[in-house]
Design an enzyme around this catalytic site. Structure first.
Site, PDB file in Angstrom:
ATOM      1  N   ARG A  53      -5.831  -3.909   6.628  1.00  0.00           N
ATOM      2  CA  ARG A  53      -6.895  -2.910   6.828  1.00  0.00           C
ATOM      3  C   ARG A  53      -8.207  -3.588   7.185  1.00  0.00           C
ATOM      4  NH1 ARG A  53      -8.000  -0.572   1.734  1.00  0.00           N
ATOM      5  NH2 ARG A  53      -6.648  -2.051   0.686  1.00  0.00           N
ATOM      6  N   ASP A  56       0.824  -1.217   0.000  1.00  0.00           N
ATOM      7  CA  ASP A  56       0.000   0.000   0.000  1.00  0.00           C
ATOM      8  C   ASP A  56       0.853   1.260   0.000  1.00  0.00           C
ATOM      9  OD1 ASP A  56      -2.991  -0.824   1.972  1.00  0.00           O
ATOM     10  OD2 ASP A  56      -2.327  -1.425  -0.009  1.00  0.00           O
TER      11      ASP A  56
END
Length: 296
Positions: free
Chosen positions: A172, A38
């Site tokens: 996440r 990410d």
């Protein structure tokens, strides 16, 4: 130059940004990563260089290790700190309950991929659809959490943790799901990847450091291709087969080795040289090694 460099990716940079920068530094076109990290995360990003780009597919499945931070009480549309707040809760969570919730997420679990991800739906990336305000049905995927350990809990609102997990795990989403299990909300407020297979953060190099190295200095930090594939079993083949192997020919495999390795892929060595990746196959009920990638 052929091999793998263990890069420390900084925050705010995409994995492809790192690839482009390294292409310019190394003056080599053949540079590729082994799975995206990410943009808002930092940490280990192994880059394959030269012939090693042909081995990147074998590094996609290795286990990943992270240190992350879960912030409780808020949910965001991206499940991290960069998104818009979509829900909040003032519920006070007990420390005991946090530990119990983390225990529930170890082992094989189902996880629903987030909309803000690079997975594709009808040829379009999910995050592109999400930015258009669209939500599509996604199928849950089985992932494996090998280890999930709480490092610290701050005011019962922030949880610093370590996780070792299989390919395809979204940290996440893990934070989001733990928050929901606790009857509140949660999002990932920090993430650093500390390991990809046998590539560890202690052995990673920053882009700024690499920029000041000369060619010999860069060569010294390049990991040989076969060392980067330590999760794959090795097989040493008789010297007489060297030419056949380098030509991609199929060579016989002993029954003993077939029983040992079965239908798997192997790192093939011959004449003290790493020749490449071979597959164990059976032809006319006889076992053979068929070269999948010749790397000499």
């Amino acid at each position: 130059m052929d091999g793998i460099i263990n890069i420390f990716k900084p925050k705010g940079m995409t994995s492809h940004d790192v690839v482009n920068i390294m292409r310019r530094i190394l003056e080599i076109r053949k540079v590729g990563h082994t799975g995206t990290l990410d943009p808002n995360a930092t940490g280990v990003l192994p880059l394959c260089i030269g012939k090693a780009t042909r081995t990147s597919e074998y590094l996609l499945d290795v286990d990943k290790e992270y240190i992350g931070e879960l912030s409780l009480g808020l949910a965001t549309d991206t499940q991290d700190g960069e998104g818009k707040i979509i829900n909040y809760s003032t519920k006070l969570v007990k420390e005991d309950d946090i530990y119990k919730a983390f225990d529930r997420f170890q082992g094989e679990i189902e996880q629903l991929p987030p909309m803000y991800s690079a997975l594709k739906h009808n040829g379009k990336k999910l995050y592109e659809l999400a930015r258009e305000g669209k939500i599509v049905n996604r199928k849950p995927r089985n992932i494996y959490i090998y280890k999930l350990k709480i490092i610290d809990i701050i005011d019962n609102k922030k949880v610093l943790f370590y996780v070792k997990c299989s390919r395809g795990t979204y940290i996440r989403t893990l934070c989001n799901d733990i928050g929901e299990l606790l009857g509140t909300y949660g999002y990932m407020s920090y993430l650093i990847r500390v390991g990809v297979g046998n590539f560890k953060i202690a052995d990673s190099y920053s882009i700024d450091y690499i920029k000041i190295l000369d060619k010999e200095g860069i060569k010294s930090i390049v990991c040989p291709m076969d060392q980067g594939l330590s999760h794959i079993n090795s097989l040493t083949v008789e010297e007489k087969y060297f030419v056949s192997l380098t030509n991609g020919a199929t060579i016989p495999l002993t029954e003993e080795n077939f029983k040992k390795y079965g239908n798997s892929i192997l790192k093939i060595y011959c004449n003290n040289i790493f020749v490449g990746i071979g597959k164990v196959i059976k032809k006319d009920n006889m076992p053979y090694i068929k070269m999948d990638k010749v790397l000499v």
